[in-house]
Design an enzyme around this catalytic site. Structure first.
Site, PDB file in Angstrom:
ATOM      1  N   ARG A 102       0.981  -1.194  -0.009  1.00 16.84           N
ATOM      2  CA  ARG A 102      -0.083   0.013  -0.141  1.00 16.84           C
ATOM      3  C   ARG A 102       1.013   1.119  -0.049  1.00 16.84           C
ATOM      4  NH1 ARG A 102      -5.381   1.571   3.403  1.00 16.84           N
ATOM      5  NH2 ARG A 102      -6.220   0.344   1.682  1.00 16.84           N
ATOM      6  N   HIS A 129      -7.342   1.402  -6.429  1.00 13.54           N
ATOM      7  CA  HIS A 129      -7.611   0.535  -5.261  1.00 13.54           C
ATOM      8  C   HIS A 129      -8.295  -0.756  -5.877  1.00 13.54           C
ATOM      9  CE1 HIS A 129      -7.966  -0.791  -1.291  1.00 13.54           C
ATOM     10  NE2 HIS A 129      -8.835  -0.305  -0.927  1.00 13.54           N
ATOM     11  N   GLN A 132     -10.141  -3.401  -3.900  1.00 15.78           N
ATOM     12  CA  GLN A 132     -11.682  -3.280  -3.524  1.00 15.78           C
ATOM     13  C   GLN A 132     -12.499  -3.293  -4.378  1.00 15.78           C
ATOM     14  OE1 GLN A 132     -12.166  -1.457  -0.145  1.00 15.78           O
ATOM     15  NE2 GLN A 132     -14.258  -2.152  -0.941  1.00 15.78           N
ATOM     16  N   ASP A 234     -16.859   7.838  -1.669  1.00 13.83           N
ATOM     17  CA  ASP A 234     -15.624   7.776  -1.007  1.00 13.83           C
ATOM     18  C   ASP A 234     -15.507   8.853  -0.232  1.00 13.83           C
ATOM     19  OD1 ASP A 234     -13.431   6.498  -0.141  1.00 13.83           O
ATOM     20  OD2 ASP A 234     -12.277   6.766  -1.716  1.00 13.83           O
ATOM     21  N   CYS A 274     -16.205   1.790   0.280  1.00 13.16           N
ATOM     22  CA  CYS A 274     -15.066   1.065   0.576  1.00 13.16           C
ATOM     23  C   CYS A 274     -14.631   1.180   2.115  1.00 13.16           C
ATOM     24  CB  CYS A 274     -14.034   1.589  -0.252  1.00 13.16           C
ATOM     25  SG  CYS A 274     -13.110   3.064  -0.017  1.00 13.16           S
ATOM     26  N   ARG A 302     -13.619  -8.265   1.711  1.00 13.10           N
ATOM     27  CA  ARG A 302     -12.336  -7.964   1.356  1.00 13.10           C
ATOM     28  C   ARG A 302     -11.700  -9.190   1.726  1.00 13.10           C
ATOM     29  NH1 ARG A 302     -10.402  -3.033   1.634  1.00 13.10           N
ATOM     30  NH2 ARG A 302      -8.418  -4.003   0.554  1.00 13.10           N
TER      31      ARG A 302
HETATM   32  N1  NVA Z   1      -9.590   7.327  -1.286  1.00 15.03           N
HETATM   33  C1  NVA Z   1      -9.504   6.722   0.025  1.00 15.03           C
HETATM   34  C2  NVA Z   1      -9.783   5.099  -0.101  1.00 15.03           C
HETATM   35  C3  NVA Z   1      -9.416   4.548   1.487  1.00 15.03           C
HETATM   36  C4  NVA Z   1      -9.497   3.075   1.403  1.00 15.03           C
HETATM   37  C5  NVA Z   1      -7.827   6.995   0.297  1.00 15.03           C
HETATM   38  O1  NVA Z   1      -7.059   6.743  -0.611  1.00 15.03           O
HETATM   39  O2  NVA Z   1      -7.669   7.357   1.444  1.00 15.03           O
HETATM   40  N1   CP Z   2     -11.111   0.107   2.116  1.00 11.57           N
HETATM   41  C1   CP Z   2     -10.092   0.085   2.793  1.00 11.57           C
HETATM   42  O1   CP Z   2      -9.103  -0.199   1.832  1.00 11.57           O
HETATM   43  O2   CP Z   2     -10.064   0.148   3.954  1.00 11.57           O
HETATM   44  P1   CP Z   2      -8.698   0.394   4.959  1.00 11.57           P
HETATM   45  O3   CP Z   2      -8.094   1.621   4.357  1.00 11.57           O
HETATM   46  O4   CP Z   2      -9.088   0.129   6.087  1.00 11.57           O
HETATM   47  O5   CP Z   2      -7.576  -0.768   4.680  1.00 11.57           O
END
Ligand code: NVA
Ligand code: CP
Length: 318
Positions: A102, A129, A132, A234, A274, A302
């Site tokens: 990540r 992502h 997801q 989101d 998500c 997930r």
């Molecule tokens: N758009 C959000 C998704 C989190 C799972 C982020 O990147 O923080």
């Molecule tokens: N949706 C998602 O990726 O959640 P987290 O940021 O908690 O992993």
């Protein structure tokens, strides 16, 4: 060797195969049958950003497949002190069987994968992502909202029309990829200056010509939601955009998914997110907790979706 960095690299058939593996493993899981399809395999999980769902689901998932997950916070490993990606990728990859990363720029994932001797999975980047979205399509299937190419046990109600409301971020880009690869309708409503990535949109338009997907980009949440089977949104400020939070609250104030907006969707429409969700910003508490919400089914999926990704990569390794 295949990596899982973006749905752009996957054909429709491959995406549906991953989902089908997830469905099969979930069925066994619910019947209490074990699925040691990755016995003794080690998944390294590198996090340069926070996570709840991604971490828990990958770690529990690999364990339930007979393997073991290794959590590596970038704060603790040399990558976080500036060790080059190409060195970290080769060193870590020489000791484990798969790596989840990540990170911020998609290019970091690509560079990591270029040097890794084992498959690399995106656990989210600023651009995409994809894990997801495998989850979200699995959730749609379970709710009877899926394309006719593959039929499942439950009642099939519609060719999906998905409405994404809000920031044109990694989730919006990923929905564009999924819809354009699989061939369902997607409407994205975002304010000026916060539209999905231009290059991703161009790619999605090209894929849509092959798949038959219909892509609509608008500034109007009402137009996007009209008659849709799935409504999703989101956060307005993604990880890394904390400094823009207050400014974004002003820009996005008309992009909150509330009961009035939901009432414009199909009467059987579901709401997905998500997570993490910010109540009374991108969505109201009443929608998150309401009868159309499937957000906790989605969160739990997930676990199953990512088993599908890991097993597919493991089976397709050379
Ligand atoms: N758009 C959000 C998704 C989190 C799972 C982020 O990147 O923080
Ligand atoms: N949706 C998602 O990726 O959640 P987290 O940021 O908690 O992993």
């Amino acid at each position: 060797m295949r990596h899982f960095l973006t749905l752009k690299d996957f054909t429709k058939e491959e995406i549906l195969d991953i989902v089908d593996i997830a469905i099969s493993i979930k069925k066994d899981f619910l019947q209490g049958k074990s699925t040691p399809l990755m016995k003794d395999k080690i998944l390294a999980m590198i996090f340069e950003k926070n996570s709840t769902r991604t971490r828990v689901s990958f770690e529990a998932g690999i364990y339930q497949l007979g393997g073991m997950g290794m959590f590596l916070s970038s704060k603790d490993i040399q990558l976080g002190r500036g060790e080059p990606i190409k060195d970290s990728a080769r060193a870590i990859g020489s000791m484990v069987d798969m790596i989840m990363l990540r990170t911020y720029a998609q290019e970091r994932l690509e560079e990591f994968a270029a040097y890794s001797p084992v498959p690399v999975i995106s656990g989210l980047s600023d651009l995409f992502h994809p894990a997801q979205l495998i989850t979200d399509y699995l959730t749609m299937i379970e709710c009877g909202i899926y394309l006719q190419d593959r039929r499942y046990d439950n009642l099939h109600i519609a060719t999906p029309k998905v409405a994404y409301i809000g920031d044109g971020n990694n989730m919006a880009n990923s929905w564009l990829m999924l819809a354009s690869k699989l061939g369902f309708d997607i409407s994205i409503a975002s304010p000026d200056g916060y539209m999905p990535d231009t290059k991703v949109l161009e790619d999605a338009m090209k894929f849509a010509q092959i798949s038959g997907a219909k892509i609509t980009i608008t500034h109007s949440p009402k137009e996007a939601v009209q008659g849709s089977n799935v409504v999703t949104t989101d956060t307005w400020a993604s990880m890394g955009q904390e400094d823009e939070k207050e400014e974004r609250k002003k820009v996005f104030k008309d992009y909150c998914v509330n009961d009035d907006l939901m009432s414009l969707a199909d009467k059987n429409a579901i709401f997905l997110h998500c997570f993490p969700a910010y109540r009374d910003q991108e969505v109201t508490d009443s929608v998150v907790e309401g009868h159309q919400s499937r957000v906790f089914k989605e969160a739990q999926n997930r676990l199953h979706a990512q088993k599908g990704i890991m097993v597919w990569l493991h089976q397709n390794r050379i």
